[in-house]
Scaffold this motif. Sequence first.
Motif, mmCIF file in Angstrom:
data_model
loop_
_atom_site.group_PDB
_atom_site.id
_atom_site.type_symbol
_atom_site.label_atom_id
_atom_site.label_comp_id
_atom_site.label_asym_id
_atom_site.label_seq_id
_atom_site.Cartn_x
_atom_site.Cartn_y
_atom_site.Cartn_z
ATOM 1 N N THR A 6 55.652 37.746 41.713
ATOM 2 C CA THR A 6 56.288 38.895 42.347
ATOM 3 C C THR A 6 55.890 40.190 41.645
ATOM 4 O OG1 THR A 6 58.172 37.508 42.943
ATOM 5 C CG2 THR A 6 58.504 39.889 43.027
ATOM 6 N N LEU A 7 55.925 40.162 40.328
ATOM 7 C CA LEU A 7 55.551 41.364 39.577
ATOM 8 C C LEU A 7 54.084 41.730 39.806
ATOM 9 C CD1 LEU A 7 57.407 40.747 36.187
ATOM 10 C CD2 LEU A 7 58.013 42.366 37.997
ATOM 11 N N ILE A 8 53.221 40.753 39.815
ATOM 12 C CA ILE A 8 51.799 41.019 40.042
ATOM 13 C C ILE A 8 51.574 41.591 41.435
ATOM 14 C CG2 ILE A 8 49.548 39.898 40.339
ATOM 15 C CD1 ILE A 8 50.344 38.056 37.998
ATOM 16 N N SER A 9 52.273 41.053 42.434
ATOM 17 C CA SER A 9 52.099 41.573 43.794
ATOM 18 C C SER A 9 52.640 42.997 43.918
ATOM 19 C CB SER A 9 52.763 40.651 44.813
ATOM 20 O OG SER A 9 54.161 40.623 44.629
ATOM 21 N N ILE A 10 53.726 43.311 43.242
ATOM 22 C CA ILE A 10 54.267 44.676 43.282
ATOM 23 C C ILE A 10 53.296 45.650 42.619
ATOM 24 C CG2 ILE A 10 56.084 46.187 42.368
ATOM 25 C CD1 ILE A 10 58.033 43.823 42.805
ATOM 26 N N VAL A 11 52.771 45.265 41.458
ATOM 27 C CA VAL A 11 51.822 46.133 40.757
ATOM 28 C C VAL A 11 50.559 46.309 41.593
ATOM 29 C CG1 VAL A 11 50.321 46.268 38.716
ATOM 30 C CG2 VAL A 11 52.716 45.625 38.467
ATOM 31 N N THR A 12 50.087 45.234 42.203
ATOM 32 C CA THR A 12 48.897 45.311 43.051
ATOM 33 C C THR A 12 49.144 46.210 44.249
ATOM 34 O OG1 THR A 12 48.321 43.059 42.381
ATOM 35 C CG2 THR A 12 47.210 43.931 44.320
ATOM 36 N N ALA A 13 50.322 46.114 44.856
ATOM 37 C CA ALA A 13 50.647 46.963 45.999
ATOM 38 C C ALA A 13 50.669 48.430 45.601
ATOM 39 C CB ALA A 13 51.985 46.549 46.594
ATOM 40 N N VAL A 14 51.226 48.735 44.435
ATOM 41 C CA VAL A 14 51.290 50.121 43.966
ATOM 42 C C VAL A 14 49.876 50.646 43.695
ATOM 43 C CG1 VAL A 14 52.049 51.592 42.053
ATOM 44 C CG2 VAL A 14 53.623 49.952 43.066
ATOM 45 N N SER A 17 48.058 51.104 46.989
ATOM 46 C CA SER A 17 48.588 52.282 47.691
ATOM 47 C C SER A 17 48.080 53.576 47.056
ATOM 48 C CB SER A 17 50.111 52.260 47.678
ATOM 49 O OG SER A 17 50.577 51.180 48.447
ATOM 50 N N ALA A 18 47.923 53.567 45.732
ATOM 51 C CA ALA A 18 47.445 54.767 45.049
ATOM 52 C C ALA A 18 45.984 55.047 45.396
ATOM 53 C CB ALA A 18 47.608 54.607 43.538
ATOM 54 N N PHE A 19 45.177 54.000 45.493
ATOM 55 C CA PHE A 19 43.750 54.196 45.751
ATOM 56 C C PHE A 19 43.410 54.282 47.236
ATOM 57 C CE2 PHE A 19 43.324 52.337 41.436
ATOM 58 C CZ PHE A 19 42.674 53.402 40.849
ATOM 59 N N ILE A 20 44.033 53.456 48.039
ATOM 60 C CA ILE A 20 43.680 53.379 49.454
ATOM 61 C C ILE A 20 44.641 54.186 50.321
ATOM 62 C CG2 ILE A 20 43.234 51.785 51.370
ATOM 63 C CD1 ILE A 20 42.598 49.634 49.376
ATOM 64 N N TYR A 23 47.068 52.238 53.669
ATOM 65 C CA TYR A 23 46.426 50.983 54.042
ATOM 66 C C TYR A 23 46.463 49.949 52.915
ATOM 67 C CZ TYR A 23 44.750 53.795 57.891
ATOM 68 O OH TYR A 23 44.689 54.604 58.978
ATOM 69 N N GLY A 24 46.915 50.354 51.747
ATOM 70 C CA GLY A 24 46.983 49.433 50.608
ATOM 71 C C GLY A 24 47.914 48.267 50.862
ATOM 72 N N LEU A 25 49.090 48.561 51.415
ATOM 73 C CA LEU A 25 50.052 47.500 51.701
ATOM 74 C C LEU A 25 49.530 46.569 52.787
ATOM 75 C CD1 LEU A 25 52.793 46.326 51.038
ATOM 76 C CD2 LEU A 25 53.798 47.840 52.738
ATOM 77 N N LEU A 26 48.884 47.132 53.802
ATOM 78 C CA LEU A 26 48.298 46.287 54.850
ATOM 79 C C LEU A 26 47.200 45.397 54.289
ATOM 80 C CD1 LEU A 26 48.091 48.835 57.799
ATOM 81 C CD2 LEU A 26 49.677 46.937 57.536
ATOM 82 N N THR A 27 46.409 45.935 53.384
ATOM 83 C CA THR A 27 45.364 45.135 52.745
ATOM 84 C C THR A 27 45.982 43.990 51.944
ATOM 85 O OG1 THR A 27 43.995 47.118 52.560
ATOM 86 C CG2 THR A 27 43.378 45.238 51.196
ATOM 87 N N LEU A 28 47.038 44.288 51.210
ATOM 88 C CA LEU A 28 47.721 43.259 50.428
ATOM 89 C C LEU A 28 48.292 42.179 51.341
ATOM 90 C CD1 LEU A 28 48.637 42.413 47.587
ATOM 91 C CD2 LEU A 28 50.750 43.657 48.022
ATOM 92 N N PHE A 33 48.049 36.726 53.594
ATOM 93 C CA PHE A 33 47.938 35.828 54.744
ATOM 94 C C PHE A 33 46.724 34.916 54.598
ATOM 95 C CE2 PHE A 33 46.319 34.844 59.002
ATOM 96 C CZ PHE A 33 47.412 34.165 59.517
ATOM 97 N N GLY A 34 45.626 35.453 54.094
ATOM 98 C CA GLY A 34 44.433 34.641 53.866
ATOM 99 C C GLY A 34 44.690 33.540 52.854
ATOM 100 N N PHE A 35 45.404 33.881 51.769
ATOM 101 C CA PHE A 35 45.739 32.867 50.771
ATOM 102 C C PHE A 35 46.619 31.778 51.381
ATOM 103 C CE2 PHE A 35 45.022 35.964 47.133
ATOM 104 C CZ PHE A 35 43.856 35.353 46.735
ATOM 105 N N LEU A 36 47.626 32.176 52.152
ATOM 106 C CA LEU A 36 48.520 31.189 52.766
ATOM 107 C C LEU A 36 47.769 30.280 53.733
ATOM 108 C CD1 LEU A 36 51.759 33.244 53.468
ATOM 109 C CD2 LEU A 36 51.435 31.423 51.817
ATOM 110 N N PHE A 37 46.882 30.853 54.527
ATOM 111 C CA PHE A 37 46.101 30.057 55.467
ATOM 112 C C PHE A 37 45.189 29.082 54.728
ATOM 113 C CE2 PHE A 37 42.460 29.363 58.308
ATOM 114 C CZ PHE A 37 43.132 28.828 59.392
ATOM 115 N N SER A 38 44.585 29.536 53.633
ATOM 116 C CA SER A 38 43.717 28.680 52.830
ATOM 117 C C SER A 38 44.495 27.521 52.229
ATOM 118 C CB SER A 38 43.056 29.504 51.724
ATOM 119 O OG SER A 38 42.342 28.679 50.847
#
Length: 84
Positions: A6-14, A17-20, A23-28, A33-38
């Motif tokens: 959870t912490l890693i996903s929150i940091v990744t989302a932030v 969002s800062a760079f993109i 669209y950062g949250l949509l990318t995440l 979804f790709g990981f879940l499908f895999s």
Amino acid sequence: MVIWGTLISIVTAVILSAFIGPYGLLTLLAVGFGFLFSIHSRIRDVQNDLQQIKQKLGITDTVESAVSNEEIEAELEQGMAMEK
């Protein structure tokens, strides 16, 4: 483990969002979804392989009937009688 994920996903989302931007949250979400499908497809493959192994070895999934208390007591009494 869940807390770290959870912490890693929150940091990744932030960071995304800062760079993109917005669209950062949509990318995440797309990556998640790709990981879940895999994972789902791998689990399905493992289940199919396990089913094939069971068929080859002749193992069947049978539900054992529940033994009543009276039958258990009768077996215990027989065991006690044989020990004497």
